[in-house]
Scaffold this motif. Structure first.
Motif, PDB file in Angstrom:
ATOM      1  N   VAL A  95       0.863  -1.188   0.000  1.00 43.00           N
ATOM      2  CA  VAL A  95       0.000   0.000   0.000  1.00 43.00           C
ATOM      3  C   VAL A  95       0.895   1.233   0.000  1.00 43.00           C
ATOM      4  O   VAL A  95       2.049   1.168   0.428  1.00 43.00           O
ATOM      5  CB  VAL A  95      -0.936   0.040   1.235  1.00 43.00           C
ATOM      6  N   PHE A  96       0.368   2.338  -0.504  1.00 43.64           N
ATOM      7  CA  PHE A  96       1.176   3.562  -0.511  1.00 43.64           C
ATOM      8  C   PHE A  96       0.294   4.799  -0.486  1.00 43.64           C
ATOM      9  O   PHE A  96      -0.882   4.761  -0.870  1.00 43.64           O
ATOM     10  CB  PHE A  96       2.097   3.603  -1.736  1.00 43.64           C
ATOM     11  N   GLU A  97       0.879   5.884   0.015  1.00 44.75           N
ATOM     12  CA  GLU A  97       0.231   7.194  -0.059  1.00 44.75           C
ATOM     13  C   GLU A  97       1.296   8.204  -0.440  1.00 44.75           C
ATOM     14  O   GLU A  97       2.449   8.096  -0.023  1.00 44.75           O
ATOM     15  CB  GLU A  97      -0.405   7.558   1.291  1.00 44.75           C
ATOM     16  N   VAL A  98       0.910   9.189  -1.239  1.00 42.49           N
ATOM     17  CA  VAL A  98       1.843  10.239  -1.631  1.00 42.49           C
ATOM     18  C   VAL A  98       1.407  11.537  -0.951  1.00 42.49           C
ATOM     19  O   VAL A  98       0.227  11.893  -0.992  1.00 42.49           O
ATOM     20  CB  VAL A  98       1.877  10.418  -3.167  1.00 42.49           C
ATOM     21  N   PHE A  99       2.369  12.187  -0.308  1.00 40.64           N
ATOM     22  CA  PHE A  99       2.098  13.440   0.403  1.00 40.64           C
ATOM     23  C   PHE A  99       3.004  14.549  -0.121  1.00 40.64           C
ATOM     24  O   PHE A  99       4.077  14.284  -0.669  1.00 40.64           O
ATOM     25  CB  PHE A  99       2.370  13.270   1.901  1.00 40.64           C
ATOM     26  N   GLY A 108       4.383  18.059   4.347  1.00 39.98           N
ATOM     27  CA  GLY A 108       3.386  17.432   5.213  1.00 39.98           C
ATOM     28  C   GLY A 108       2.262  18.366   5.634  1.00 39.98           C
ATOM     29  O   GLY A 108       1.666  18.198   6.688  1.00 39.98           O
ATOM     30  N   GLU A 109       1.951  19.336   4.782  1.00 38.61           N
ATOM     31  CA  GLU A 109       0.918  20.311   5.170  1.00 38.61           C
ATOM     32  C   GLU A 109      -0.479  19.932   4.694  1.00 38.61           C
ATOM     33  O   GLU A 109      -1.472  20.422   5.225  1.00 38.61           O
ATOM     34  CB  GLU A 109       1.287  21.690   4.610  1.00 38.61           C
ATOM     35  N   LEU A 110      -0.535  19.102   3.686  1.00 38.05           N
ATOM     36  CA  LEU A 110      -1.834  18.808   3.071  1.00 38.05           C
ATOM     37  C   LEU A 110      -2.222  17.350   3.294  1.00 38.05           C
ATOM     38  O   LEU A 110      -1.404  16.532   3.703  1.00 38.05           O
ATOM     39  CB  LEU A 110      -1.771  19.094   1.562  1.00 38.05           C
ATOM     40  N   ARG A 111      -3.477  17.051   3.011  1.00 43.23           N
ATOM     41  CA  ARG A 111      -3.899  15.653   3.017  1.00 43.23           C
ATOM     42  C   ARG A 111      -3.179  14.900   1.887  1.00 43.23           C
ATOM     43  O   ARG A 111      -2.513  15.502   1.057  1.00 43.23           O
ATOM     44  CB  ARG A 111      -5.421  15.574   2.826  1.00 43.23           C
ATOM     45  N   ALA A 112      -3.349  13.582   1.851  1.00 40.87           N
ATOM     46  CA  ALA A 112      -2.644  12.778   0.845  1.00 40.87           C
ATOM     47  C   ALA A 112      -3.055  13.217  -0.564  1.00 40.87           C
ATOM     48  O   ALA A 112      -4.224  13.495  -0.834  1.00 40.87           O
ATOM     49  CB  ALA A 112      -2.944  11.303   1.045  1.00 40.87           C
ATOM     50  N   VAL A 113      -2.072  13.289  -1.454  1.00 37.83           N
ATOM     51  CA  VAL A 113      -2.303  13.622  -2.860  1.00 37.83           C
ATOM     52  C   VAL A 113      -2.823  12.380  -3.589  1.00 37.83           C
ATOM     53  O   VAL A 113      -3.570  12.481  -4.563  1.00 37.83           O
ATOM     54  CB  VAL A 113      -0.985  14.096  -3.511  1.00 37.83           C
ATOM     55  N   CYS A 114      -2.472  11.222  -3.096  1.00 35.58           N
ATOM     56  CA  CYS A 114      -2.696   9.983  -3.829  1.00 35.58           C
ATOM     57  C   CYS A 114      -2.583   8.816  -2.860  1.00 35.58           C
ATOM     58  O   CYS A 114      -1.800   8.869  -1.910  1.00 35.58           O
ATOM     59  CB  CYS A 114      -1.605   9.895  -4.906  1.00 35.58           C
ATOM     60  N   GLY A 115      -3.377   7.776  -3.074  1.00 38.57           N
ATOM     61  CA  GLY A 115      -3.260   6.579  -2.254  1.00 38.57           C
ATOM     62  C   GLY A 115      -3.665   5.367  -3.051  1.00 38.57           C
ATOM     63  O   GLY A 115      -4.512   5.457  -3.954  1.00 38.57           O
ATOM     64  N   GLY A 116      -3.038   4.243  -2.742  1.00 38.70           N
ATOM     65  CA  GLY A 116      -3.402   3.034  -3.465  1.00 38.70           C
ATOM     66  C   GLY A 116      -2.737   1.809  -2.902  1.00 38.70           C
ATOM     67  O   GLY A 116      -2.140   1.854  -1.826  1.00 38.70           O
ATOM     68  N   GLY A 117      -2.839   0.730  -3.642  1.00 40.10           N
ATOM     69  CA  GLY A 117      -2.231  -0.516  -3.201  1.00 40.10           C
ATOM     70  C   GLY A 117      -2.879  -1.709  -3.880  1.00 40.10           C
ATOM     71  O   GLY A 117      -3.650  -1.564  -4.837  1.00 40.10           O
ATOM     72  N   ASP A 163      -7.957  15.570  -7.663  1.00 41.44           N
ATOM     73  CA  ASP A 163      -7.520  16.835  -8.264  1.00 41.44           C
ATOM     74  C   ASP A 163      -7.461  17.986  -7.260  1.00 41.44           C
ATOM     75  O   ASP A 163      -6.749  18.960  -7.499  1.00 41.44           O
ATOM     76  CB  ASP A 163      -8.424  17.218  -9.451  1.00 41.44           C
ATOM     77  N   VAL A 164      -8.186  17.878  -6.143  1.00 40.74           N
ATOM     78  CA  VAL A 164      -8.309  19.053  -5.261  1.00 40.74           C
ATOM     79  C   VAL A 164      -7.014  19.318  -4.494  1.00 40.74           C
ATOM     80  O   VAL A 164      -6.450  20.412  -4.565  1.00 40.74           O
ATOM     81  CB  VAL A 164      -9.499  18.878  -4.289  1.00 40.74           C
ATOM     82  N   VAL A 165      -6.531  18.299  -3.766  1.00 39.93           N
ATOM     83  CA  VAL A 165      -5.292  18.486  -2.998  1.00 39.93           C
ATOM     84  C   VAL A 165      -4.125  18.757  -3.947  1.00 39.93           C
ATOM     85  O   VAL A 165      -3.283  19.620  -3.700  1.00 39.93           O
ATOM     86  CB  VAL A 165      -5.008  17.245  -2.125  1.00 39.93           C
ATOM     87  N   LEU A 166      -4.103  18.021  -5.061  1.00 38.79           N
ATOM     88  CA  LEU A 166      -3.016  18.196  -6.027  1.00 38.79           C
ATOM     89  C   LEU A 166      -2.949  19.630  -6.550  1.00 38.79           C
ATOM     90  O   LEU A 166      -1.881  20.249  -6.604  1.00 38.79           O
ATOM     91  CB  LEU A 166      -3.217  17.203  -7.185  1.00 38.79           C
ATOM     92  N   THR A 167      -4.108  20.179  -6.919  1.00 39.16           N
ATOM     93  CA  THR A 167      -4.121  21.545  -7.468  1.00 39.16           C
ATOM     94  C   THR A 167      -3.737  22.566  -6.393  1.00 39.16           C
ATOM     95  O   THR A 167      -3.037  23.546  -6.675  1.00 39.16           O
ATOM     96  CB  THR A 167      -5.506  21.856  -8.072  1.00 39.16           C
TER      97      THR A 167
END
Lengths: 433, 433
Positions: free
Chosen positions: A282-286, A290-299, A322-326
């Motif tokens: 499993v993985f999450e991209v931040f 470390g200021e925002l919620r995860a940009v991406c998660g999966g596994g 798209d929200v956190v990423l933007t």
């Protein structure tokens, strides 16, 4: 009637052209990268049978569904995530398809979340999945797509970090610490929350809820907080299940290195992923700060397809919203200029020339250029103002004397440079530049 | 659990990659053409307050809404058409914007229609609007976009016909025939149905419901059935309102000629458009054989923005759905080949070479190519089969002896031609071709 009567729903977004251009910028990067990795695009309906989400998506999601009864008496829900739709589509079609299946999608998803600053009730999500391959090569390929998507948008390893773990490895470590298989779910639940609760509370919960000794809970917590892979091997190397899981995990990291993404990766056993259906890596991209919620998660989710009645096929994938990423791209000033722009604005001096002007517009458009012209008679000054508003690169002035000589004046709007061009050869001459 | 438990909802579509590629083909044409005409893309939420549609969209639509009460007690509906959202967005933002506003969108729309063959409950619709310009230049520009979109997809005047009318002209004709303004709505209602009911019934309804004399009803019906513009001018030329409306309409047709679309146009007074909010020129585009429902419909709606609380701005636009259009393209064999295709498949002989292969994949992808490779160890024969399934143009074979010499064999899959290329120069050499 007051316009406030027709405000948009809270938590939903309008996309006026500048906002839409930013969305297109993000979607464009997602699509280009997915295609480079040989993924093909799919889509499903935004409305699905409610039962598709009950039991499979986890309680949190079901409590936030936009669910209702349709005019035919069916219980339906607006999709809160894409993976159940993917599983449903493949349950119907996968048998005839060569494996592995490499599909991506960019659905809009809906959750009725409590209104908080920055929390929306819809977002678009890049979903990328490989179905039909159990090996770590598929896991590595999928995370590489996620990271290459971020790289395509201008984000490097100093900007975003991928925190990776393996639920099988964590389960083997729990075994090694003497946690009974019956208590694994409880232990996973505590570990999932480790970063959001005080250390003492985590220790207490690991002993109370997962039946661990204080010493074992302390060992686990230290590993979670700062353990690297060598620490895991040193502490549990003689436990065969841990050794086996570690071998697979290290092969995975080696593949990510070969694919060029080693610098983005942090090993982090605290990444568990809430959703019930994950079964392996499993993985999450931040964002790195470390200021925002995860940009991406999966596994990896090897049992989901079977759960919805399809072939039992292993699967791995991610979702990137798209929200956190933007938000992150805006914070880091990596968003492009989205001002309007057209290739030509045709100024018309005297309405008699309108048919000639429209014919020229047609020729330029047929050659692939974008063209605007005034839709009513206007003073030249106003027309140049309109050309500026449209972001025109060039203005072609159709004026009686010039047109009579078969010519038009073309002004380059950036340099202000003007020249006279023959109307007959204007399209070819301008297009050739 | 049986897969039938999770069938998709009736009237909704899944888009597996081949279907998605066709959707992208249509969307691609729509977007390219809209941009050539200097339109900018926007979007709104698929869920809106219910009241946005009540009264403005007409009874038929309101009776088919996917409407429900959300968790916050709000009456909401999935959007059945885009124009009310556009009007809502502009009501909030248009004051600060230069006019005219040229926007387009490709929303998915939802209607709970009775299940019939070929009738869906969702479709995608190309919406193109010019807001803030009352003159016929805007009407012509908008219809030109619709027709150029069809032309971009390979359809000419022998394939599709635009039937155009003007509600102001029709109202003036009704005046000329002595129909009281109070009876215009009833007359419009009968005219809207003329093609779907027997002639006798239309005559009867025009006398009964619109208070016309039998002679007037007969004159009107003849005009509707076969009247051209000259007939209208001959019959009503001395009626000033008819004359004025005809002048505007003829100017409109002249502009469409200048824009290159005269050959697509049929004058047809029977086109009324059901929706209550149209106020001027209206049009519908049909397949030339008249076998399908309308491909596209639109017109001028000068009062809608005011109705939702915005600036009183004139507006003209159309909606073109993807379902009928794709059906027509399929019937006429104008759909493209959508087989999968990647630039390279890297065959790996011996898993020791996997890191080298992945590194090569990374280089090729960084250069913009699409690349697949086997995600597990496989016999060469199986790998070539996989390359075929992916539609690979070339296979790069990474084999121990060649790689030791710093080389790889590259096979062109169409011609079968093979050659040996230096690995160091492979990316540049292949990309340069």
């Amino acid at each position: 009637m007051a316009s406030s009567d027709f405000a948009r729903l809270p938590g939903f977004r309008d996309f006026a052209p500048d906002e839409m251009a930013l969305r297109r910028h993000v979607f464009g990067a997602w699509g280009r990268v997915a295609r480079r990795y040989a993924f093909r695009q799919y889509d499903g309906p935004p409305l699905e049978p409610l039962e598709l989400y009950v039991e499979k998506s986890g309680e949190e999601i079901v409590g936030q569904l936009y669910a209702f009864t349709d005019r035919g008496g069916r219980e339906v829900a607006m999709r809160p995530e894409m993976t159940p739709s993917l599983a449903r589509i493949l349950a119907e079609r996968s048998r005839a398809m060569p494996k592995p299946i490499r599909w991506f999608s960019t659905p809009q998803l809906f959750r009725y979340e409590r209104q908080q600053r920055g929390r929306l009730r819809e977002h678009f999500q890049w979903n990328v999945d490989i179905v039909g391959e159990a090996g770590v090569s598929a896991d590595a390929e999928v995370l590489a797509v996620a990271l290459d998507g971020l790289r395509e948008l201008g984000l490097g390893p100093d900007d975003v970090r991928a925190r990776v773990s393996d639920r099988r490895l964590l389960a083997a470590i729990l075994d090694g610490l003497g946690v009974s298989p019956d208590d694994h779910v409880a232990a996973f639940g505590v570990i999932d929350k480790v970063e959001r609760q005080p250390r003492e509370r985590s220790l207490e919960r690991l002993t109370d809820e997962a039946g661990m000794s204080s010493a074992a809970a302390e060992t686990l917590l230290s590993l979670l907080e700062e353990g690297d892979i060598d620490d895991v091997r040193t502490t549990f190397g003689d436990h065969p299940a841990v050794g086996e899981a570690l071998d697979g995990f290290e092969a995975y990291l080696g593949l990510l290195d070969a694919l060029g993404f080693g610098a983005f990766i942090d090993f982090d056993l605290r990444i568990v992923r809430g959703l019930a259906y994950y079964t392996g890596i499993v993985f999450e991209v931040f964002d790195a700060r470390g200021e925002l919620r995860a940009v991406c998660g999966g596994g990896r989710y090897d049992r989901l397809l079977e759960l919805v009645g399809g072939q039992p096929l292993p699967a791995v994938g991610f979702g990137m919203g798209d929200v956190v990423l933007t938000e992150l791209l805006r914070d880091l000033d990596r968003l492009p200029d989205v001002a309007p722009g057209v290739d030509y604005f045709i100024a018309i001096i005297g309405d008699d020339l309108r048919p000639r002007a429209l014919d020229l517009a047609r020729q330029l458009r047929d050659a692939g250029s974008s063209v605007a012209y005034p839709l009513k008679s206007q003073a030249v000054r106003k027309q140049f103002k309109a050309a500026e508003n449209e972001g025109a690169k060039r203005v072609i002035v159709m004026a009686p004397d010039e047109v009579e000589r078969g010519e038009a004046v073309v002004r380059d709007m950036e340099s202000g440079w003007e020249r006279t061009v023959s109307l007959d050869r204007l399209v070819g001459a301008l297009e050739g530049e």
